[in-house]
Design an enzyme around this catalytic site. Structure first.
Site, mmCIF file in Angstrom:
data_model
loop_
_atom_site.group_PDB
_atom_site.id
_atom_site.type_symbol
_atom_site.label_atom_id
_atom_site.label_comp_id
_atom_site.label_asym_id
_atom_site.label_seq_id
_atom_site.Cartn_x
_atom_site.Cartn_y
_atom_site.Cartn_z
ATOM 1 N N ILE A 88 1.006 -1.260 0.038
ATOM 2 C CA ILE A 88 0.081 0.120 -0.100
ATOM 3 C C ILE A 88 1.038 1.162 -0.110
ATOM 4 O O ILE A 88 1.879 1.312 0.747
ATOM 5 C CB ILE A 88 -1.071 0.104 1.180
ATOM 6 C CG1 ILE A 88 -2.034 1.243 1.178
ATOM 7 C CG2 ILE A 88 -0.314 -0.291 2.578
ATOM 8 C CD1 ILE A 88 -2.850 1.185 2.255
ATOM 9 N N SER A 89 0.696 2.053 -0.822
ATOM 10 C CA SER A 89 1.664 3.034 -1.167
ATOM 11 C C SER A 89 1.834 4.127 0.020
ATOM 12 O O SER A 89 0.895 4.221 0.677
ATOM 13 C CB SER A 89 1.164 4.165 -2.231
ATOM 14 O OG SER A 89 1.331 2.966 -3.683
ATOM 15 N N GLN A 90 2.816 4.924 -0.001
ATOM 16 C CA GLN A 90 3.384 5.974 1.122
ATOM 17 C C GLN A 90 2.204 6.948 1.001
ATOM 18 O O GLN A 90 1.568 7.225 -0.114
ATOM 19 C CB GLN A 90 4.253 6.534 0.688
ATOM 20 C CG GLN A 90 4.714 7.614 1.730
ATOM 21 C CD GLN A 90 6.171 8.408 1.290
ATOM 22 O OE1 GLN A 90 6.607 8.046 0.048
ATOM 23 N NE2 GLN A 90 6.531 9.588 2.026
#
Length: 245
Positions: free
Chosen positions: A94-96
């Site tokens: 899950i992206s930053q």
């Protein structure tokens, strides 16, 4: 037979559980606010590079609203609001949060817009975009992740998000054209099918570059006359886009 003492103990346990849930929700709200403050600080620091020293208020409200802890594995919940990527299994992340906010801001989605996302992952980016756009169509090539995200988004009430299993490189032709397209995995090049499915006046945000190397987050804009312009925004590191191409 349930005695008054047992009934009283059960009631006490229920009250304690309810109190813990309320406390947990409050804690997550505090963590979300801290996360959004970190995003705002990073936006100011990178503003000269990205051209976005402050993100749209609607984007920041979405980031402060979507429960990110619902989109990470249970064993990662203590870092759900850390401003860094979090592994979600199957070699994906899950992206930053800052990157999610930046990509969402660059897309400039409006309430009447239709958005395509390539790479559903946990469903978090789709949930954020669902706060801003009328419809979100999201494609995930990893079947377990796609199924989980579809269930999760449904359970959380994101009724304006549709998830499909498949190869996002080819887009979602039957729902094109799209006002905005977000690609959440790094491609070696900008996929021509996605360019075709982008509406004139629309924007695509996509990381481009070799797998496991520093890539460039790119903003692609299709002019009203159909011509396309590209701009490098920021060096990034995404998992690679998979599938046939």
């Amino acid at each position: 037979m349930i005695t008054p003492k047992v009934r009283a103990m059960a009631a006490a346990l229920l009250l304690a559980a309810a109190g813990a849930q309320v406390a947990g929700a409050a804690d997550f709200a505090v963590e979300r606010r801290r996360m959004t403050q970190e995003i705002e600080a990073l936006a100011r620091q990178t503003g000269a590079e990205t051209g976005r020293p402050a993100f749209d208020a609607r984007v920041m409200t979405a980031m402060d609203t979507v429960p990110r802890h619902e989109f990470v594995p249970a064993e990662q919940i203590d870092v759900a609001y850390a401003n860094r990527p979090v592994p979600i299994g199957h070699g994906q992340t899950i992206s930053q949060p800052y990157i999610v906010a930046l990509m969402t801001d660059l897309a400039k989605a409006q309430p009447g817009h239709k958005v395509l996302e390539v790479g559903t992952g946990s469903g978090y980016q789709a949930a954020v975009m669902a706060q801003l756009a009328r419809e979100v169509y999201s494609i995930e090539i990893v079947e377990p992740l796609g199924q989980q995200a579809k269930r999760r988004l449904g359970q959380l009430g994101y009724g304006n998000v549709q998830v499909r299993l498949g190869d996002g490189y080819h887009g979602w032709e039957e729902h094109a054209p799209f006002d905005a397209i977000l690609v959440t995995a790094a491609a070696s090049h900008i996929p021509p099918p996605l360019i075709r499915q982008l509406k004139p006046g629309g924007r695509m945000v996509i990381p481009v570059g070799a797998a496991f190397m520093v890539q460039q987050l790119m903003l692609i804009e299709k002019k009203p006359d159909g011509t396309v312009s590209t701009r490098q925004i920021l060096p990034v590191a995404f998992v690679p886009l998979t599938g046939g191409r």
